[in-house]
Design an enzyme around this catalytic site. Sequence first.
Site, mmCIF file in Angstrom:
data_model
loop_
_atom_site.group_PDB
_atom_site.id
_atom_site.type_symbol
_atom_site.label_atom_id
_atom_site.label_comp_id
_atom_site.label_asym_id
_atom_site.label_seq_id
_atom_site.Cartn_x
_atom_site.Cartn_y
_atom_site.Cartn_z
ATOM 1 N N SER A 269 0.855 -1.198 0.000
ATOM 2 C CA SER A 269 0.000 0.000 0.000
ATOM 3 C C SER A 269 0.885 1.240 0.000
ATOM 4 C CB SER A 269 -0.872 0.004 1.261
ATOM 5 O OG SER A 269 -1.529 1.253 1.402
ATOM 6 N N TYR B 26 -1.096 -0.708 10.577
ATOM 7 C CA TYR B 26 -1.304 -0.990 9.155
ATOM 8 C C TYR B 26 -0.135 -0.441 8.333
ATOM 9 C CZ TYR B 26 -3.477 -1.157 4.541
ATOM 10 O OH TYR B 26 -3.733 -1.411 3.217
HETATM 11 N N1 LIG Z 1 -8.846 -0.788 -0.796
HETATM 12 C C1 LIG Z 1 -7.812 0.063 -0.654
HETATM 13 O O1 LIG Z 1 -7.972 1.289 -0.680
HETATM 14 C C2 LIG Z 1 -6.415 -0.501 -0.503
HETATM 15 C C3 LIG Z 1 -5.337 0.392 -0.629
HETATM 16 C C4 LIG Z 1 -4.046 -0.093 -0.489
HETATM 17 C C5 LIG Z 1 -3.837 -1.428 -0.248
HETATM 18 N N2 LIG Z 1 -4.892 -2.283 -0.128
HETATM 19 C C6 LIG Z 1 -4.605 -3.688 0.144
HETATM 20 O O2 LIG Z 1 -5.273 -4.483 -0.811
HETATM 21 C C7 LIG Z 1 -5.482 -5.782 -0.270
HETATM 22 C C8 LIG Z 1 -6.897 -6.233 -0.611
HETATM 23 O O3 LIG Z 1 -7.811 -5.389 0.041
HETATM 24 P P1 LIG Z 1 -9.194 -4.945 -0.623
HETATM 25 O O4 LIG Z 1 -9.137 -3.490 -0.805
HETATM 26 O O5 LIG Z 1 -9.546 -5.790 -1.758
HETATM 27 O O6 LIG Z 1 -10.171 -5.203 0.622
HETATM 28 P P2 LIG Z 1 -11.361 -6.251 0.851
HETATM 29 O O7 LIG Z 1 -12.404 -6.112 -0.204
HETATM 30 O O8 LIG Z 1 -11.749 -6.063 2.275
HETATM 31 O O9 LIG Z 1 -10.653 -7.673 0.656
HETATM 32 C C9 LIG Z 1 -9.810 -8.232 1.627
HETATM 33 C C10 LIG Z 1 -9.657 -9.705 1.326
HETATM 34 O O10 LIG Z 1 -8.803 -10.272 2.330
HETATM 35 C C11 LIG Z 1 -9.456 -11.387 2.909
HETATM 36 N N3 LIG Z 1 -9.110 -11.528 4.320
HETATM 37 C C12 LIG Z 1 -9.291 -10.601 5.306
HETATM 38 N N4 LIG Z 1 -8.900 -11.117 6.478
HETATM 39 C C13 LIG Z 1 -8.486 -12.387 6.221
HETATM 40 C C14 LIG Z 1 -7.969 -13.436 7.040
HETATM 41 N N5 LIG Z 1 -7.818 -13.287 8.370
HETATM 42 N N6 LIG Z 1 -7.643 -14.603 6.451
HETATM 43 C C15 LIG Z 1 -7.817 -14.771 5.115
HETATM 44 N N7 LIG Z 1 -8.270 -13.824 4.298
HETATM 45 C C16 LIG Z 1 -8.619 -12.643 4.848
HETATM 46 C C17 LIG Z 1 -10.936 -11.105 2.754
HETATM 47 O O11 LIG Z 1 -11.691 -12.322 2.706
HETATM 48 P P3 LIG Z 1 -12.523 -12.976 3.911
HETATM 49 O O12 LIG Z 1 -13.122 -11.872 4.718
HETATM 50 O O13 LIG Z 1 -13.513 -13.839 3.200
HETATM 51 O O14 LIG Z 1 -11.516 -13.777 4.660
HETATM 52 C C18 LIG Z 1 -10.982 -10.437 1.386
HETATM 53 O O15 LIG Z 1 -11.033 -11.402 0.375
HETATM 54 C C19 LIG Z 1 -5.165 -5.680 1.213
HETATM 55 O O16 LIG Z 1 -3.908 -6.232 1.459
HETATM 56 C C20 LIG Z 1 -5.126 -4.176 1.476
HETATM 57 O O17 LIG Z 1 -4.262 -3.851 2.531
HETATM 58 C C21 LIG Z 1 -6.171 -1.849 -0.252
#
Ligand SMILES: NC(=O)c1ccc[n+]([C@@H]2O[C@H](COP(=O)([O-])OP(=O)(O)OC[C@H]3O[C@@H](n4cnc5c(N)ncnc54)[C@H](OP(=O)(O)O)[C@@H]3O)[C@@H](O)[C@H]2O)c1
Length: 286
Positions: free
Chosen positions: A168, A181
């Site tokens: 990120s 984070y």
């Molecule tokens: N969205 C943003 O603005 C943003 C910005 C920078 C970086 N990121 C990074 O992008 C990545 C994906 O995030 P996203 O934005 O797509 O968010 P999201 O829609 O909340 O997806 C997160 C994913 O991680 C899984 N997850 C969460 N806790 C888990 C656990 N304990 N064990 C296994 N799986 C788990 C969730 O599935 P389940 O709940 O089904 O387990 C879900 O599939 C993350 O690493 C986040 O830090 C996001």
Amino acid sequence: MTPVPRQTDPPQGDSASAPEPRSAPRSSPRWPLALVTGASSGIGAAFARRLAAAGSDLVIVARRGDRLEALAEELGAAHGVQVETLVADLSDPAQLAGVEARLREGERPVDLLVNNAGAGGHGPYSTLAIDDVEAMVRLNLLAPARLTAAALPVMVARGRGGIVNVSSISGEQPIPFVATYAATKAFLTSLSESLHEELRGSGVAVTAVLPGFTRSEFHDRADMGRSIPRPLWMTCEAVVDAALAAVGRGQAVCVPGFGYRLLVGLSRHAPRGVVRRVAGMVGRRT
Ligand SMILES: NC(=O)c1ccc[n+]([C@@H]2O[C@H](COP(=O)([O-])OP(=O)(O)OC[C@H]3O[C@@H](n4cnc5c(N)ncnc54)[C@H](OP(=O)(O)O)[C@@H]3O)[C@@H](O)[C@H]2O)c1
């Protein structure tokens, strides 16, 4: 609980009744088998969809098995790819070990590992439950570190492979109120960059992807982001397209979006004290 793998095969049997794959670049996908963590929503689901459309078979991992099953069926029917689902809480060492074991398997080796699962959270550090802090460190930092360690020996022995670590822009500077984070993502970016150099010439590419604000379930879950202006948001698909292009050409770090590349460049060159103060203001707002 040990995760239970389930295989979703492409439609079998009588060709008259089998649904036609809607896209068919099955001959030689760039990544024949990809494992994507956090594929039940957001960026991870977009990775799974893009890779399946390009002909990759998949292993998809998350806690919500119903979402994984639905995605596996959707992708098998649409693209004729094989999708295996692994239900695992990656912050739980025993469940994580099941996914590590899958990556060590030499019989059906994984060509591309996408360490995407992650979660955010915020608040003054003094008020946080330390168990929640530990769970975030396990998920965002230890899980990708262990999965990378499990995948690499097989990839290095084969002389090919790719690892995408979804970090990120939050890891580019300390962020008051989002301290854990930001620290986990700083670790992930640094680990990726080090490994990228270690593996130079090995045929294995490690790419850190640093998204900015991206529309997914992330901010609702973390109860953050409501005050972020609309133009700053990216789509999951735009992030994934940039990430797959980057790992395909062996790039060490990928920041999707021109505006975010500019921001990262500025924060790397600005005085650290100024960056901290600005990050503190943003941390308070988000
Ligand atoms: N969205 C943003 O603005 C943003 C910005 C920078 C970086 N990121 C990074 O992008 C990545 C994906 O995030 P996203 O934005 O797509 O968010 P999201 O829609 O909340 O997806 C997160 C994913 O991680 C899984 N997850 C969460 N806790 C888990 C656990 N304990 N064990 C296994 N799986 C788990 C969730 O599935 P389940 O709940 O089904 O387990 C879900 O599939 C993350 O690493 C986040 O830090 C996001």
